[in-house]
Scaffold this motif. Structure first.
Motif, PDB file in Angstrom:
ATOM      1  N   SER A 142      12.419   0.096  -1.043  1.00  0.00           N
ATOM      2  CA  SER A 142      11.920   0.859   0.091  1.00  0.00           C
ATOM      3  C   SER A 142      11.395   2.662   0.626  1.00  0.00           C
ATOM      4  CB  SER A 142      13.984   1.254   0.891  1.00  0.00           C
ATOM      5  OG  SER A 142      14.811   0.304   0.388  1.00  0.00           O
ATOM      6  N   GLU A 143      11.001   3.300   0.015  1.00  0.00           N
ATOM      7  CA  GLU A 143      10.381   3.950   0.240  1.00  0.00           C
ATOM      8  C   GLU A 143       8.876   3.912  -0.204  1.00  0.00           C
ATOM      9  OE1 GLU A 143      10.516   8.533  -1.518  1.00  0.00           O
ATOM     10  OE2 GLU A 143      10.091   7.224  -3.337  1.00  0.00           O
ATOM     11  N   ALA A 144       8.742   2.477  -0.679  1.00  0.00           N
ATOM     12  CA  ALA A 144       7.471   2.405  -1.051  1.00  0.00           C
ATOM     13  C   ALA A 144       7.091   1.573   0.056  1.00  0.00           C
ATOM     14  CB  ALA A 144       7.183   1.270  -2.167  1.00  0.00           C
ATOM     15  N   ASP A 145       7.848   0.597   1.002  1.00  0.00           N
ATOM     16  CA  ASP A 145       8.139  -0.006   2.327  1.00  0.00           C
ATOM     17  C   ASP A 145       7.646   1.200   3.219  1.00  0.00           C
ATOM     18  OD1 ASP A 145       8.616  -2.869   1.534  1.00  0.00           O
ATOM     19  OD2 ASP A 145      10.757  -2.205   1.965  1.00  0.00           O
ATOM     20  N   ILE A 146       8.267   2.369   3.030  1.00  0.00           N
ATOM     21  CA  ILE A 146       7.797   3.285   3.806  1.00  0.00           C
ATOM     22  C   ILE A 146       6.711   4.284   3.798  1.00  0.00           C
ATOM     23  CG2 ILE A 146       9.056   5.541   5.126  1.00  0.00           C
ATOM     24  CD1 ILE A 146       9.928   3.573   6.416  1.00  0.00           C
ATOM     25  N   ILE A 147       5.932   4.237   2.913  1.00  0.00           N
ATOM     26  CA  ILE A 147       4.658   5.190   2.535  1.00  0.00           C
ATOM     27  C   ILE A 147       4.044   3.471   2.930  1.00  0.00           C
ATOM     28  CG2 ILE A 147       3.221   5.421   0.481  1.00  0.00           C
ATOM     29  CD1 ILE A 147       6.312   6.323  -0.894  1.00  0.00           C
ATOM     30  N   GLY A 148       4.022   2.789   2.249  1.00  0.00           N
ATOM     31  CA  GLY A 148       2.752   1.435   2.612  1.00  0.00           C
ATOM     32  C   GLY A 148       2.808   1.385   3.808  1.00  0.00           C
ATOM     33  N   LEU A 149       3.727   1.528   5.364  1.00  0.00           N
ATOM     34  CA  LEU A 149       3.772   1.106   6.109  1.00  0.00           C
ATOM     35  C   LEU A 149       2.834   2.489   6.853  1.00  0.00           C
ATOM     36  CD1 LEU A 149       5.233  -0.452   9.528  1.00  0.00           C
ATOM     37  CD2 LEU A 149       6.749   1.381   8.844  1.00  0.00           C
ATOM     38  N   ASP A 150       3.753   3.845   7.125  1.00  0.00           N
ATOM     39  CA  ASP A 150       2.231   5.021   7.169  1.00  0.00           C
ATOM     40  C   ASP A 150       0.920   4.738   6.475  1.00  0.00           C
ATOM     41  OD1 ASP A 150       4.605   5.696   8.395  1.00  0.00           O
ATOM     42  OD2 ASP A 150       4.717   7.350   7.096  1.00  0.00           O
ATOM     43  N   LEU A 151       0.855   3.771   5.626  1.00  0.00           N
ATOM     44  CA  LEU A 151      -0.814   4.263   4.710  1.00  0.00           C
ATOM     45  C   LEU A 151      -1.627   2.671   5.440  1.00  0.00           C
ATOM     46  CD1 LEU A 151      -2.987   4.583   2.706  1.00  0.00           C
ATOM     47  CD2 LEU A 151      -1.625   2.795   1.384  1.00  0.00           C
TER      48      LEU A 151
ATOM     49  N   GLU B  58       2.566  -1.646  -2.353  1.00  0.00           N
ATOM     50  CA  GLU B  58       1.862  -1.657  -4.199  1.00  0.00           C
ATOM     51  C   GLU B  58       1.929  -0.483  -4.368  1.00  0.00           C
ATOM     52  OE1 GLU B  58       3.756  -3.809  -6.046  1.00  0.00           O
ATOM     53  OE2 GLU B  58       4.502  -4.748  -4.381  1.00  0.00           O
ATOM     54  N   VAL B  59       0.680  -0.283  -3.925  1.00  0.00           N
ATOM     55  CA  VAL B  59      -0.341   0.870  -3.883  1.00  0.00           C
ATOM     56  C   VAL B  59       0.627   2.411  -3.869  1.00  0.00           C
ATOM     57  CG1 VAL B  59      -2.064   3.068  -2.955  1.00  0.00           C
ATOM     58  CG2 VAL B  59      -2.263   0.278  -3.999  1.00  0.00           C
ATOM     59  N   GLY B  60       1.814   2.375  -2.585  1.00  0.00           N
ATOM     60  CA  GLY B  60       2.610   3.114  -2.284  1.00  0.00           C
ATOM     61  C   GLY B  60       3.363   3.336  -3.826  1.00  0.00           C
ATOM     62  N   HIS B  61       3.940   2.601  -4.201  1.00  0.00           N
ATOM     63  CA  HIS B  61       4.357   3.150  -5.912  1.00  0.00           C
ATOM     64  C   HIS B  61       3.215   3.449  -6.609  1.00  0.00           C
ATOM     65  CE1 HIS B  61       8.060  -0.183  -5.355  1.00  0.00           C
ATOM     66  NE2 HIS B  61       7.086  -0.549  -5.302  1.00  0.00           N
ATOM     67  N   VAL B  62       2.512   3.376  -6.926  1.00  0.00           N
ATOM     68  CA  VAL B  62       1.174   4.216  -7.518  1.00  0.00           C
ATOM     69  C   VAL B  62       1.439   5.618  -6.970  1.00  0.00           C
ATOM     70  CG1 VAL B  62      -0.620   5.504  -8.138  1.00  0.00           C
ATOM     71  CG2 VAL B  62       0.173   2.078  -8.147  1.00  0.00           C
ATOM     72  N   ILE B  63       0.944   5.637  -5.880  1.00  0.00           N
ATOM     73  CA  ILE B  63       1.762   7.921  -5.399  1.00  0.00           C
ATOM     74  C   ILE B  63       2.266   8.203  -5.180  1.00  0.00           C
ATOM     75  CG2 ILE B  63      -0.494   6.920  -4.160  1.00  0.00           C
ATOM     76  CD1 ILE B  63       0.542   6.909  -1.673  1.00  0.00           C
ATOM     77  N   ALA B  64       3.206   7.740  -5.318  1.00  0.00           N
ATOM     78  CA  ALA B  64       4.983   8.263  -5.453  1.00  0.00           C
ATOM     79  C   ALA B  64       5.504   8.509  -6.799  1.00  0.00           C
ATOM     80  CB  ALA B  64       6.093   6.912  -5.123  1.00  0.00           C
TER      81      ALA B  64
ATOM     82  N   ALA C 239       2.051  -9.085  -5.677  1.00  0.00           N
ATOM     83  CA  ALA C 239       0.718  -8.248  -5.929  1.00  0.00           C
ATOM     84  C   ALA C 239       1.821  -6.894  -6.708  1.00  0.00           C
ATOM     85  CB  ALA C 239       0.239  -8.308  -4.251  1.00  0.00           C
ATOM     86  N   PHE C 240       0.604  -6.473  -6.510  1.00  0.00           N
ATOM     87  CA  PHE C 240       1.224  -5.392  -7.603  1.00  0.00           C
ATOM     88  C   PHE C 240      -0.459  -4.345  -7.950  1.00  0.00           C
ATOM     89  CE2 PHE C 240      -1.049  -8.162 -10.599  1.00  0.00           C
ATOM     90  CZ  PHE C 240      -1.027  -7.268 -11.845  1.00  0.00           C
ATOM     91  N   ALA C 241       0.009  -2.517  -7.774  1.00  0.00           N
ATOM     92  CA  ALA C 241      -0.467  -1.891  -7.937  1.00  0.00           C
ATOM     93  C   ALA C 241      -0.371  -1.085  -9.345  1.00  0.00           C
ATOM     94  CB  ALA C 241      -0.556  -0.791  -6.576  1.00  0.00           C
ATOM     95  N   LEU C 242      -0.963  -0.516 -10.139  1.00  0.00           N
ATOM     96  CA  LEU C 242      -0.034   0.182 -11.232  1.00  0.00           C
ATOM     97  C   LEU C 242      -1.355   1.498 -11.726  1.00  0.00           C
ATOM     98  CD1 LEU C 242      -1.030  -2.490 -14.435  1.00  0.00           C
ATOM     99  CD2 LEU C 242       1.039  -1.981 -13.154  1.00  0.00           C
ATOM    100  N   PRO C 243      -0.849   2.054 -12.398  1.00  0.00           N
ATOM    101  CA  PRO C 243      -1.412   4.089 -11.969  1.00  0.00           C
ATOM    102  C   PRO C 243      -2.755   3.643 -13.308  1.00  0.00           C
ATOM    103  CG  PRO C 243       0.728   4.158 -13.060  1.00  0.00           C
ATOM    104  CD  PRO C 243       0.555   2.522 -13.017  1.00  0.00           C
ATOM    105  N   GLY C 244      -3.583   4.433 -12.804  1.00  0.00           N
ATOM    106  CA  GLY C 244      -4.809   3.912 -13.170  1.00  0.00           C
ATOM    107  C   GLY C 244      -6.244   3.242 -12.404  1.00  0.00           C
ATOM    108  N   GLY C 245      -5.536   3.511 -11.010  1.00  0.00           N
ATOM    109  CA  GLY C 245      -6.154   2.849  -9.932  1.00  0.00           C
ATOM    110  C   GLY C 245      -6.534   0.846 -10.671  1.00  0.00           C
ATOM    111  N   LYS C 246      -5.369   0.294 -10.289  1.00  0.00           N
ATOM    112  CA  LYS C 246      -5.715  -1.262 -10.198  1.00  0.00           C
ATOM    113  C   LYS C 246      -5.043  -1.650  -9.516  1.00  0.00           C
ATOM    114  CE  LYS C 246      -8.002  -0.335 -14.001  1.00  0.00           C
ATOM    115  NZ  LYS C 246      -9.404  -0.627 -14.366  1.00  0.00           N
ATOM    116  N   ILE C 247      -5.363  -3.075  -9.493  1.00  0.00           N
ATOM    117  CA  ILE C 247      -4.430  -3.655  -7.415  1.00  0.00           C
ATOM    118  C   ILE C 247      -4.386  -5.353  -8.349  1.00  0.00           C
ATOM    119  CG2 ILE C 247      -4.516  -3.893  -5.479  1.00  0.00           C
ATOM    120  CD1 ILE C 247      -5.471  -1.635  -4.343  1.00  0.00           C
TER     121      ILE C 247
END
Length: 269
Positions: free
Chosen positions: A192-201, A129-135, A98-106
Protein backbone atom coordinates in the motif's frame (compact mmCIF):
# COMPACT_ATOMS: atom_id res chain seq x y z
CA UNK A 1 17.69 -19.16 34.40
CA UNK A 2 14.63 -18.89 32.14
CA UNK A 3 13.86 -15.42 33.53
CA UNK A 4 17.46 -14.29 32.91
CA UNK A 5 17.30 -15.61 29.33
CA UNK A 6 14.00 -13.83 28.70
CA UNK A 7 15.41 -10.56 30.08
CA UNK A 8 18.58 -10.80 27.98
CA UNK A 9 16.58 -11.68 24.87
CA UNK A 10 14.22 -8.73 25.37
CA UNK A 11 17.14 -6.37 25.95
CA UNK A 12 18.93 -7.55 22.81
CA UNK A 13 15.82 -7.28 20.65
CA UNK A 14 15.10 -3.78 21.96
CA UNK A 15 18.69 -2.72 21.23
CA UNK A 16 18.41 -3.99 17.67
CA UNK A 17 15.04 -2.33 17.15
CA UNK A 18 16.09 1.07 18.52
CA UNK A 19 19.36 1.09 16.58
CA UNK A 20 17.56 0.21 13.35
CA UNK A 21 14.63 2.63 13.57
CA UNK A 22 14.02 4.90 10.58
CA UNK A 23 11.09 6.75 9.02
CA UNK A 24 9.68 5.81 5.62
CA UNK A 25 8.86 8.40 2.91
CA UNK A 26 5.23 8.39 4.10
CA UNK A 27 6.21 8.91 7.75
CA UNK A 28 5.83 5.32 8.92
CA UNK A 29 8.27 4.06 11.55
CA UNK A 30 10.34 1.18 10.21
CA UNK A 31 13.14 -1.11 11.38
CA UNK A 32 16.13 -1.52 9.05
CA UNK A 33 19.02 -3.47 10.54
CA UNK A 34 21.20 -3.71 7.43
CA UNK A 35 23.39 -1.05 5.78
CA UNK A 36 22.57 0.45 2.38
CA UNK A 37 25.79 -1.06 1.04
CA UNK A 38 24.83 -4.54 2.22
CA UNK A 39 21.37 -4.26 0.68
CA UNK A 40 22.85 -3.02 -2.61
CA UNK A 41 25.25 -5.96 -2.68
CA UNK A 42 22.35 -8.36 -2.13
CA UNK A 43 20.29 -6.67 -4.86
CA UNK A 44 23.11 -6.71 -7.41
CA UNK A 45 23.88 -10.37 -6.68
CA UNK A 46 20.23 -11.39 -7.02
CA UNK A 47 19.84 -9.47 -10.29
CA UNK A 48 22.97 -11.05 -11.75
CA UNK A 49 21.63 -14.49 -10.90
CA UNK A 50 18.30 -13.70 -12.56
CA UNK A 51 20.04 -12.60 -15.75
CA UNK A 52 21.92 -15.90 -15.84
CA UNK A 53 18.86 -18.04 -15.25
CA UNK A 54 16.12 -16.25 -17.22
CA UNK A 55 15.76 -15.41 -20.91
CA UNK A 56 16.16 -11.73 -21.75
CA UNK A 57 14.08 -9.88 -24.35
CA UNK A 58 16.23 -8.72 -27.27
CA UNK A 59 13.64 -6.70 -29.20
CA UNK A 60 15.02 -3.16 -29.47
CA UNK A 61 11.69 -1.36 -29.57
CA UNK A 62 10.42 -3.17 -26.47
CA UNK A 63 13.60 -2.40 -24.55
CA UNK A 64 13.57 1.23 -25.67
CA UNK A 65 9.94 1.60 -24.55
CA UNK A 66 10.60 0.22 -21.07
CA UNK A 67 13.86 2.18 -20.75
CA UNK A 68 12.07 5.40 -21.73
CA UNK A 69 9.56 5.01 -18.90
CA UNK A 70 12.30 4.11 -16.44
CA UNK A 71 14.36 7.16 -17.41
CA UNK A 72 11.44 9.53 -16.79
CA UNK A 73 10.74 7.96 -13.39
CA UNK A 74 14.39 7.91 -12.29
CA UNK A 75 14.82 11.66 -12.86
CA UNK A 76 12.17 12.30 -10.20
CA UNK A 77 13.70 10.10 -7.50
CA UNK A 78 15.45 11.56 -4.44
CA UNK A 79 18.99 12.65 -5.37
CA UNK A 80 20.78 9.65 -3.83
CA UNK A 81 18.72 7.35 -6.08
CA UNK A 82 18.44 9.58 -9.17
CA UNK A 83 22.23 9.81 -9.31
CA UNK A 84 22.63 6.02 -9.26
CA UNK A 85 23.46 4.07 -12.40
CA UNK A 86 20.24 2.12 -12.97
CA UNK A 87 20.08 -1.06 -15.03
CA UNK A 88 16.79 -1.96 -16.70
CA UNK A 89 16.22 -5.45 -18.13
CA UNK A 90 13.15 -6.91 -19.86
CA UNK A 91 12.81 -10.63 -19.13
CA UNK A 92 10.97 -13.07 -21.39
CA UNK A 93 8.48 -14.20 -18.80
CA UNK A 94 4.71 -14.63 -19.22
CA UNK A 95 3.74 -13.44 -15.74
CA UNK A 96 2.41 -9.88 -15.47
CA UNK A 97 5.11 -8.70 -13.11
CA UNK A 98 7.98 -6.29 -12.55
CA UNK A 99 10.43 -5.67 -9.72
CA UNK A 100 13.15 -3.32 -8.54
CA UNK A 101 16.08 -4.16 -6.28
CA UNK A 102 18.49 -2.17 -4.13
CA UNK A 103 21.60 -1.31 -6.10
CA UNK A 104 19.72 0.31 -8.99
CA UNK A 105 18.12 -2.69 -10.72
CA UNK A 106 14.75 -2.85 -12.50
CA UNK A 107 13.25 -5.94 -14.13
CA UNK A 108 10.10 -6.04 -16.26
CA UNK A 109 8.42 -9.23 -17.51
CA UNK A 110 7.10 -9.30 -21.07
CA UNK A 111 3.80 -10.64 -19.71
CA UNK A 112 3.22 -7.30 -18.00
CA UNK A 113 3.23 -5.53 -21.36
CA UNK A 114 0.05 -7.43 -22.27
CA UNK A 115 -1.78 -6.13 -19.18
CA UNK A 116 -0.29 -2.62 -18.92
CA UNK A 117 -1.83 -1.23 -22.11
CA UNK A 118 0.06 2.08 -22.32
CA UNK A 119 2.97 4.06 -20.87
CA UNK A 120 0.89 5.38 -17.97
CA UNK A 121 -0.14 1.92 -16.79
CA UNK A 122 3.38 0.54 -17.12
CA UNK A 123 4.75 3.60 -15.29
CA UNK A 124 2.33 2.82 -12.43
CA UNK A 125 3.85 -0.65 -11.96
CA UNK A 126 7.46 0.48 -12.39
CA UNK A 127 6.92 3.46 -10.09
CA UNK A 128 5.42 1.12 -7.51
CA UNK A 129 8.41 -1.21 -7.69
CA UNK A 130 10.95 1.61 -7.44
CA UNK A 131 8.86 2.88 -4.51
CA UNK A 132 9.73 -0.33 -2.66
CA UNK A 133 13.43 0.50 -3.11
CA UNK A 134 13.37 4.13 -1.97
CA UNK A 135 11.21 3.13 1.02
CA UNK A 136 13.78 0.43 1.90
CA UNK A 137 11.15 -2.27 2.08
CA UNK A 138 13.63 -5.03 1.25
CA UNK A 139 15.72 -3.98 4.25
CA UNK A 140 12.62 -4.02 6.44
CA UNK A 141 11.59 -7.47 5.26
CA UNK A 142 15.03 -8.98 5.79
CA UNK A 143 15.28 -7.27 9.20
CA UNK A 144 11.80 -8.43 10.19
CA UNK A 145 12.59 -11.99 9.21
CA UNK A 146 15.81 -11.90 11.25
CA UNK A 147 13.95 -10.63 14.33
CA UNK A 148 11.14 -13.17 13.91
CA UNK A 149 13.58 -16.06 13.59
CA UNK A 150 15.55 -14.83 16.60
CA UNK A 151 12.36 -14.51 18.65
CA UNK A 152 11.11 -17.97 17.71
CA UNK A 153 14.47 -19.57 18.48
CA UNK A 154 14.64 -17.80 21.84
CA UNK A 155 11.07 -18.95 22.65
CA UNK A 156 11.99 -22.52 21.75
CA UNK A 157 15.05 -22.43 24.03
CA UNK A 158 12.99 -20.97 26.87
CA UNK A 159 10.33 -23.67 26.49
CA UNK A 160 13.00 -26.39 26.44
CA UNK A 161 14.65 -25.04 29.59
CA UNK A 162 11.29 -24.78 31.31
CA UNK A 163 10.37 -28.34 30.31
CA UNK A 164 7.02 -27.06 29.02
CA UNK A 165 4.53 -29.69 27.87
CA UNK A 166 3.24 -29.55 24.29
CA UNK A 167 6.27 -27.42 23.32
CA UNK A 168 6.05 -28.54 19.69
CA UNK A 169 2.39 -27.52 19.36
CA UNK A 170 3.10 -24.19 21.02
CA UNK A 171 5.98 -23.47 18.63
CA UNK A 172 3.82 -24.32 15.63
CA UNK A 173 1.19 -21.93 16.94
CA UNK A 174 3.79 -19.20 17.40
CA UNK A 175 5.01 -19.77 13.85
CA UNK A 176 1.52 -19.41 12.38
CA UNK A 177 0.87 -16.36 14.53
CA UNK A 178 4.09 -14.76 13.28
CA UNK A 179 3.14 -15.42 9.66
CA UNK A 180 -0.49 -14.32 9.65
CA UNK A 181 -0.28 -11.75 12.44
CA UNK A 182 2.95 -10.01 11.49
CA UNK A 183 4.66 -11.08 8.27
CA UNK A 184 1.73 -10.97 5.84
CA UNK A 185 0.08 -7.77 7.11
CA UNK A 186 3.52 -6.16 7.17
CA UNK A 187 3.92 -7.05 3.48
CA UNK A 188 0.48 -5.61 2.70
CA UNK A 189 1.48 -2.35 4.37
CA UNK A 190 4.54 -2.26 2.12
CA UNK A 191 2.41 -2.76 -0.97
CA UNK A 192 0.00 0.00 0.00
CA UNK A 193 2.86 2.37 0.78
CA UNK A 194 4.60 1.58 -2.52
CA UNK A 195 1.32 2.25 -4.34
CA UNK A 196 1.18 5.81 -2.99
CA UNK A 197 4.90 6.46 -3.48
CA UNK A 198 4.67 5.13 -7.03
CA UNK A 199 1.54 7.18 -7.73
CA UNK A 200 3.27 10.42 -6.77
CA UNK A 201 6.45 9.41 -8.59
CA UNK A 202 4.69 8.72 -11.90
CA UNK A 203 2.75 11.98 -11.58
CA UNK A 204 5.93 14.00 -10.94
CA UNK A 205 7.41 12.42 -14.06
CA UNK A 206 4.39 13.59 -16.07
CA UNK A 207 2.52 10.31 -16.48
CA UNK A 208 -1.25 10.25 -15.97
CA UNK A 209 -1.91 8.85 -12.46
CA UNK A 210 -5.29 7.52 -13.57
CA UNK A 211 -3.24 4.84 -15.33
CA UNK A 212 -2.61 3.24 -11.93
CA UNK A 213 -6.33 2.60 -11.40
CA UNK A 214 -6.78 1.39 -14.98
CA UNK A 215 -3.84 -0.97 -14.50
CA UNK A 216 -5.32 -2.64 -11.43
CA UNK A 217 -8.66 -2.99 -13.12
CA UNK A 218 -6.82 -4.80 -15.93
CA UNK A 219 -4.98 -6.95 -13.37
CA UNK A 220 -8.26 -7.94 -11.72
CA UNK A 221 -9.78 -8.88 -15.09
CA UNK A 222 -6.67 -10.87 -16.06
CA UNK A 223 -6.72 -12.83 -12.78
CA UNK A 224 -10.32 -13.89 -13.24
CA UNK A 225 -10.94 -13.06 -9.58
CA UNK A 226 -8.97 -16.12 -8.44
CA UNK A 227 -6.90 -14.99 -5.46
CA UNK A 228 -6.63 -15.93 -1.76
CA UNK A 229 -8.54 -14.11 0.96
CA UNK A 230 -6.84 -10.80 1.72
CA UNK A 231 -5.87 -11.75 5.29
CA UNK A 232 -3.89 -14.71 3.86
CA UNK A 233 -2.21 -12.73 1.08
CA UNK A 234 0.96 -10.67 0.93
CA UNK A 235 -0.83 -8.21 -1.38
CA UNK A 236 -3.98 -6.15 -0.81
CA UNK A 237 -7.00 -7.11 -2.90
CA UNK A 238 -7.28 -5.13 -6.17
CA UNK A 239 -10.32 -3.21 -4.94
CA UNK A 240 -8.43 -2.23 -1.79
CA UNK A 241 -5.51 -1.01 -3.92
CA UNK A 242 -7.80 0.94 -6.23
CA UNK A 243 -9.49 2.67 -3.28
CA UNK A 244 -6.06 3.47 -1.81
CA UNK A 245 -4.89 4.96 -5.11
CA UNK A 246 -8.07 6.96 -5.60
CA UNK A 247 -7.63 8.50 -2.16
CA UNK A 248 -4.31 9.99 -3.36
CA UNK A 249 -5.52 10.93 -6.83
CA UNK A 250 -6.23 14.62 -6.15
CA UNK A 251 -2.67 15.25 -5.00
CA UNK A 252 -1.27 13.13 -7.83
CA UNK A 253 -3.20 15.08 -10.46
CA UNK A 254 -1.82 18.32 -9.04
CA UNK A 255 1.71 16.90 -9.33
CA UNK A 256 0.98 15.85 -12.92
CA UNK A 257 -0.21 19.36 -13.82
CA UNK A 258 2.96 20.82 -12.32
CA UNK A 259 5.04 18.36 -14.34
CA UNK A 260 3.23 19.26 -17.57
CA UNK A 261 3.69 22.97 -16.90
CA UNK A 262 7.42 22.29 -16.46
CA UNK A 263 7.50 20.52 -19.81
CA UNK A 264 7.63 16.97 -18.43
CA UNK A 265 5.16 15.09 -20.63
CA UNK A 266 6.54 11.64 -21.55
CA UNK A 267 5.84 10.11 -24.93
CA UNK A 268 7.16 6.57 -24.61
CA UNK A 269 5.99 4.24 -27.38
Amino acid sequence: MKKVLTTLTSALVMTLVVSGCKTSPTGRTQITLYSDQKMSEMGVASFSQMKEQQAIESDKSTNAYVQCIADHLITQLPAEYANQQWEVVVFKEDSANAFALPGGKIGVHTGLLKVAKNQHQLAAVMGHEVGHVIAQHANERVSQNSLLQFGLQASNVALQMGDVQYREAIMQGLGLGAQFGVALPFSRSHESEADIIGLDLMAKAGFDPQGSVDLWQNMEAASGGERPAEFMSTHPAPQTRIANLQSGMTNANELKQMAWQAGRKPNCK
